[in-house]
Design a protein around this motif. Structure first.
Motif, mmCIF file in Angstrom:
data_model
loop_
_atom_site.group_PDB
_atom_site.id
_atom_site.type_symbol
_atom_site.label_atom_id
_atom_site.label_comp_id
_atom_site.label_asym_id
_atom_site.label_seq_id
_atom_site.Cartn_x
_atom_site.Cartn_y
_atom_site.Cartn_z
ATOM 1 N N LEU A 1 -3.490 -5.428 18.382
ATOM 2 C CA LEU A 1 -4.234 -5.146 17.175
ATOM 3 C C LEU A 1 -3.187 -4.109 16.314
ATOM 4 O O LEU A 1 -2.276 -3.498 17.092
ATOM 5 C CB LEU A 1 -5.645 -4.554 17.087
ATOM 6 N N THR A 2 -3.669 -4.039 15.059
ATOM 7 C CA THR A 2 -2.917 -3.050 14.147
ATOM 8 C C THR A 2 -3.621 -2.084 13.485
ATOM 9 O O THR A 2 -4.766 -2.659 13.039
ATOM 10 C CB THR A 2 -1.626 -3.625 13.242
ATOM 11 N N ILE A 3 -3.746 -0.739 13.753
ATOM 12 C CA ILE A 3 -4.521 0.095 12.861
ATOM 13 C C ILE A 3 -3.624 0.708 11.630
ATOM 14 O O ILE A 3 -2.487 1.243 11.959
ATOM 15 C CB ILE A 3 -5.019 1.402 13.583
ATOM 16 N N LEU A 4 -4.004 0.331 10.519
ATOM 17 C CA LEU A 4 -3.215 0.919 9.198
ATOM 18 C C LEU A 4 -3.967 1.933 8.433
ATOM 19 O O LEU A 4 -5.018 1.746 7.922
ATOM 20 C CB LEU A 4 -2.858 -0.399 8.406
ATOM 21 N N TYR A 5 -2.983 2.956 8.278
ATOM 22 C CA TYR A 5 -3.376 4.043 7.383
ATOM 23 C C TYR A 5 -2.498 3.724 5.882
ATOM 24 O O TYR A 5 -1.460 3.460 6.206
ATOM 25 C CB TYR A 5 -3.195 5.422 7.670
ATOM 26 N N GLN A 6 -3.173 3.577 4.788
ATOM 27 C CA GLN A 6 -2.541 3.484 3.459
ATOM 28 C C GLN A 6 -3.119 4.510 2.528
ATOM 29 O O GLN A 6 -4.192 5.087 2.777
ATOM 30 C CB GLN A 6 -2.700 2.125 2.986
ATOM 31 N N ASP A 7 -2.282 4.887 1.531
ATOM 32 C CA ASP A 7 -2.483 5.458 0.299
ATOM 33 C C ASP A 7 -3.705 5.204 -0.158
ATOM 34 O O ASP A 7 -4.089 4.195 -0.512
ATOM 35 C CB ASP A 7 -1.577 5.520 -0.591
ATOM 36 N N SER A 8 -4.816 6.301 -0.340
ATOM 37 C CA SER A 8 -5.888 5.763 -0.764
ATOM 38 C C SER A 8 -6.077 5.614 -1.979
ATOM 39 O O SER A 8 -7.124 5.073 -2.552
ATOM 40 C CB SER A 8 -7.178 6.885 -0.623
ATOM 41 N N ASP A 9 -5.126 5.856 -3.127
ATOM 42 C CA ASP A 9 -5.232 5.575 -4.288
ATOM 43 C C ASP A 9 -4.172 4.538 -4.656
ATOM 44 O O ASP A 9 -3.837 4.349 -5.923
ATOM 45 C CB ASP A 9 -4.787 6.882 -5.109
ATOM 46 N N ARG A 10 -3.629 3.502 -3.913
ATOM 47 C CA ARG A 10 -2.716 2.831 -3.931
ATOM 48 C C ARG A 10 -3.085 1.439 -3.278
ATOM 49 O O ARG A 10 -3.241 1.414 -2.191
ATOM 50 C CB ARG A 10 -1.214 3.140 -3.530
ATOM 51 N N GLY A 11 -3.283 0.460 -4.004
ATOM 52 C CA GLY A 11 -3.696 -0.860 -3.579
ATOM 53 C C GLY A 11 -2.389 -1.451 -3.188
ATOM 54 O O GLY A 11 -1.348 -1.167 -3.210
ATOM 55 N N ARG B 1 6.225 -6.938 0.408
ATOM 56 C CA ARG B 1 6.244 -7.214 1.686
ATOM 57 C C ARG B 1 6.000 -8.708 1.580
ATOM 58 O O ARG B 1 4.497 -9.023 1.537
ATOM 59 C CB ARG B 1 5.558 -6.293 2.630
ATOM 60 N N GLY B 2 6.850 -9.583 2.220
ATOM 61 C CA GLY B 2 6.250 -11.007 2.444
ATOM 62 C C GLY B 2 5.151 -11.073 3.362
ATOM 63 O O GLY B 2 4.957 -10.270 4.157
ATOM 64 N N GLU B 3 4.533 -12.228 3.438
ATOM 65 C CA GLU B 3 3.263 -12.665 4.269
ATOM 66 C C GLU B 3 3.846 -12.689 5.549
ATOM 67 O O GLU B 3 4.994 -13.282 5.925
ATOM 68 C CB GLU B 3 2.528 -13.933 3.768
ATOM 69 N N HIS B 4 3.228 -12.081 6.633
ATOM 70 C CA HIS B 4 3.317 -12.060 7.824
ATOM 71 C C HIS B 4 2.319 -11.739 8.723
ATOM 72 O O HIS B 4 1.093 -11.295 8.227
ATOM 73 C CB HIS B 4 4.426 -11.058 8.157
ATOM 74 N N THR B 5 2.300 -11.967 9.887
ATOM 75 C CA THR B 5 1.269 -11.498 10.903
ATOM 76 C C THR B 5 2.179 -10.317 11.979
ATOM 77 O O THR B 5 3.342 -10.329 11.832
ATOM 78 C CB THR B 5 0.791 -12.645 11.850
ATOM 79 N N ASP B 6 1.238 -9.519 12.695
ATOM 80 C CA ASP B 6 1.626 -8.543 13.514
ATOM 81 C C ASP B 6 1.715 -8.959 15.016
ATOM 82 O O ASP B 6 1.156 -9.949 15.315
ATOM 83 C CB ASP B 6 1.004 -7.364 13.447
#
Length: 228
Positions: A105-115, A96-101
């Motif tokens: 504000l944005t609240i992000l959940y992401q895979d805990s074992d994936r950087g 995913r290329g660089e960007h702003t939202d």
């Protein structure tokens, strides 16, 4: 997806194209998906409201300064699925290329074992965002930068590729906390000390975010609406 609205409620959201004016289409599987989604959205809406009150205090405003700007908010949730990379990315190619939202504000959940998520510090330095089990990442969006006249910068971020040989997929679920569609856009005079109430070319947050959305499409979204 946004919250479910009646036809009457959607009709009151202006005469311009916007994703939050479209009716949600819920899958039949997995079972209870719709209920789970609504519960998650309600929880993150509550968390976002608390964060906005903390933002107000940090800006030396009344704690509930932003409350009436979000009492009919048009927030949404997205699910980003990054497919396994079976081939070597092209030079300079990112997940995913660089960007702003665009929102407050944005609240992000992401895979805990994936950087892979990185935020930019300064002009060019990129820093990895650690994945913390059970934790969220919170980004400041463009509207908060606008309201503070740049005193708070929106978070520039990107998603980089996994290490060579790592063919795992990646999942992230961002919640975009968007204000009322008719919220007036101008810097907060008490924050900027400028006394300025100049707009930025459009009168409301809904119109401004709608223009941002339309720029992400190859064709005008209205073309699809007209075809229905």
């Amino acid at each position: 997806m946004t919250g479910d609205l009646s036809d009457q409620e959607r009709a009151r959201l202006g005469d311009y194209w916007a994703s939050w004016k479209l009716a949600n289409v819920w899958p039949q599987f997995p079972v209870n998906f719709e209920q789970t989604w609504h519960e998650y959205m309600a929880a993150l809406t509550h968390l976002s409201a608390d964060l906005m009150r903390l933002f107000a205090l940090a800006l030396e405003l009344d704690e509930r300064f932003f409350d009436d700007t979000f009492d009919c908010h048009v927030s949404s949730i997205a699910v980003n699925y990054y497919y396994p990379q079976q081939r070597t990315p092209l030079p300079g190619q990112l997940r995913r290329g660089e960007h702003t939202d665009w929102g407050s504000l944005t609240i992000l959940y992401q895979d805990s074992d994936r950087g892979g998520l990185q935020v930019r510090q300064g002009a060019s330095q990129w820093c990895d965002v650690p994945t913390i089990p059970g934790g969220f990442v919170v980004n400041i969006g463009d509207l908060m930068a606008l309201w503070t006249a740049g005193r708070w910068a929106s978070t520039m971020h990107r998603v980089v590729n996994p290490p060579p040989g790592d063919t795992s997929a990646r999942l992230s679920i961002p919640f975009f906390y968007l204000p009322n569609h008719d919220a007036v856009l101008h810097p907060i005079a008490a924050v900027t000390d400028s006394g300025s109430s100049d707009s930025i070319g459009v009168s409301t947050a809904g119109q401004w975010i709608s223009r941002k959305m339309q720029k992400t499409f190859a064709a005008d979204p209205q073309d699809y609406a007209d075809a229905d």
